[in-house]
Design a protein around this motif. Structure first.
Motif, PDB file in Angstrom:
ATOM      1  N   MET A   1       0.846  -1.182   0.000  1.00  0.00           N
ATOM      2  CA  MET A   1       0.000   0.000   0.000  1.00  0.00           C
ATOM      3  C   MET A   1       0.893   1.248   0.000  1.00  0.00           C
ATOM      4  O   MET A   1       1.804   1.374   0.805  1.00  0.00           O
ATOM      5  N   ARG A   2       0.637   2.171  -0.854  1.00  0.00           N
ATOM      6  CA  ARG A   2       1.429   3.399  -0.963  1.00  0.00           C
ATOM      7  C   ARG A   2       0.793   4.479  -0.105  1.00  0.00           C
ATOM      8  O   ARG A   2      -0.403   4.690  -0.130  1.00  0.00           O
ATOM      9  N   GLN A   3       1.642   5.146   0.664  1.00  0.00           N
ATOM     10  CA  GLN A   3       1.118   6.247   1.477  1.00  0.00           C
ATOM     11  C   GLN A   3       0.904   7.469   0.602  1.00  0.00           C
ATOM     12  O   GLN A   3       1.523   7.628  -0.432  1.00  0.00           O
ATOM     13  N   ASP A   4       0.002   8.339   1.011  1.00  0.00           N
ATOM     14  CA  ASP A   4      -0.317   9.537   0.253  1.00  0.00           C
ATOM     15  C   ASP A   4       0.762  10.581   0.493  1.00  0.00           C
ATOM     16  O   ASP A   4       0.748  11.290   1.490  1.00  0.00           O
ATOM     17  N   ASP A   5       1.720  10.672  -0.438  1.00  0.00           N
ATOM     18  CA  ASP A   5       2.859  11.570  -0.285  1.00  0.00           C
ATOM     19  C   ASP A   5       2.473  13.040  -0.348  1.00  0.00           C
ATOM     20  O   ASP A   5       3.236  13.894   0.074  1.00  0.00           O
ATOM     21  N   SER A   6       1.299  13.365  -0.869  1.00  0.00           N
ATOM     22  CA  SER A   6       0.915  14.768  -1.011  1.00  0.00           C
ATOM     23  C   SER A   6       0.621  15.427   0.329  1.00  0.00           C
ATOM     24  O   SER A   6       0.574  16.651   0.417  1.00  0.00           O
ATOM     25  N   LEU A   8       2.525  14.949   3.067  1.00  0.00           N
ATOM     26  CA  LEU A   8       3.777  15.116   3.798  1.00  0.00           C
ATOM     27  C   LEU A   8       4.379  16.485   3.507  1.00  0.00           C
ATOM     28  O   LEU A   8       4.307  16.968   2.375  1.00  0.00           O
ATOM     29  N   PRO A   9       5.014  17.098   4.507  1.00  0.00           N
ATOM     30  CA  PRO A   9       5.767  18.322   4.210  1.00  0.00           C
ATOM     31  C   PRO A   9       6.857  17.992   3.187  1.00  0.00           C
ATOM     32  O   PRO A   9       7.465  16.911   3.246  1.00  0.00           O
ATOM     33  N   PRO A  10       7.116  18.886   2.249  1.00  0.00           N
ATOM     34  CA  PRO A  10       8.107  18.585   1.201  1.00  0.00           C
ATOM     35  C   PRO A  10       9.493  18.271   1.758  1.00  0.00           C
ATOM     36  O   PRO A  10      10.205  17.435   1.214  1.00  0.00           O
ATOM     37  N   VAL A  35       7.110   6.717   6.592  1.00  0.00           N
ATOM     38  CA  VAL A  35       7.278   7.969   7.327  1.00  0.00           C
ATOM     39  C   VAL A  35       7.316   7.720   8.839  1.00  0.00           C
ATOM     40  O   VAL A  35       8.063   8.382   9.561  1.00  0.00           O
ATOM     41  N   HIS A  36       6.581   6.753   9.320  1.00  0.00           N
ATOM     42  CA  HIS A  36       6.555   6.474  10.755  1.00  0.00           C
ATOM     43  C   HIS A  36       7.903   5.951  11.243  1.00  0.00           C
ATOM     44  O   HIS A  36       8.372   6.337  12.312  1.00  0.00           O
ATOM     45  N   THR A  37       8.538   5.114  10.448  1.00  0.00           N
ATOM     46  CA  THR A  37       9.861   4.593  10.799  1.00  0.00           C
ATOM     47  C   THR A  37      10.896   5.705  10.791  1.00  0.00           C
ATOM     48  O   THR A  37      11.739   5.797  11.689  1.00  0.00           O
ATOM     49  N   VAL A  38      10.844   6.570   9.777  1.00  0.00           N
ATOM     50  CA  VAL A  38      11.798   7.683   9.675  1.00  0.00           C
ATOM     51  C   VAL A  38      11.660   8.603  10.884  1.00  0.00           C
ATOM     52  O   VAL A  38      12.653   8.986  11.513  1.00  0.00           O
ATOM     53  N   LEU A  39      10.440   8.961  11.236  1.00  0.00           N
ATOM     54  CA  LEU A  39      10.224   9.858  12.378  1.00  0.00           C
ATOM     55  C   LEU A  39      10.630   9.196  13.689  1.00  0.00           C
ATOM     56  O   LEU A  39      11.185   9.845  14.582  1.00  0.00           O
ATOM     57  N   ASP A  40      10.392   7.900  13.811  1.00  0.00           N
ATOM     58  CA  ASP A  40      10.803   7.176  15.018  1.00  0.00           C
ATOM     59  C   ASP A  40      12.325   7.148  15.131  1.00  0.00           C
ATOM     60  O   ASP A  40      12.882   7.408  16.193  1.00  0.00           O
TER      61      ASP A  40
END
Length: 50
Positions: A1-6, A8-10, A35-40
């Motif tokens: 499943m692809r997350q909605d990149d639009s 996200l802040p650029p 994004v959740h892994t990156v922020l974690d």
């Protein structure tokens, strides 16, 4: 499943792309695709083994 990149802040999207490229260039699995892994992971220093 692809997350909605639009939604996200650029800056975050660009960081995820750059981190993902670095993982792939090093022959590692892309741990920057979610994004959740990156922020974690952003809560820890780069050399930290968690």
């Amino acid at each position: 499943m692809r997350q909605d990149d639009s939604t996200l802040p650029p800056e975050l999207y660009q960081a995820m792309c750059k981190l993902g490229r670095l993982y792939i260039e090093e022959g590692l699995s892309d741990r920057a695709a979610c994004v959740h892994t990156v922020l974690d992971n952003a809560r820890y220093s780069l050399g930290c083994d968690r």
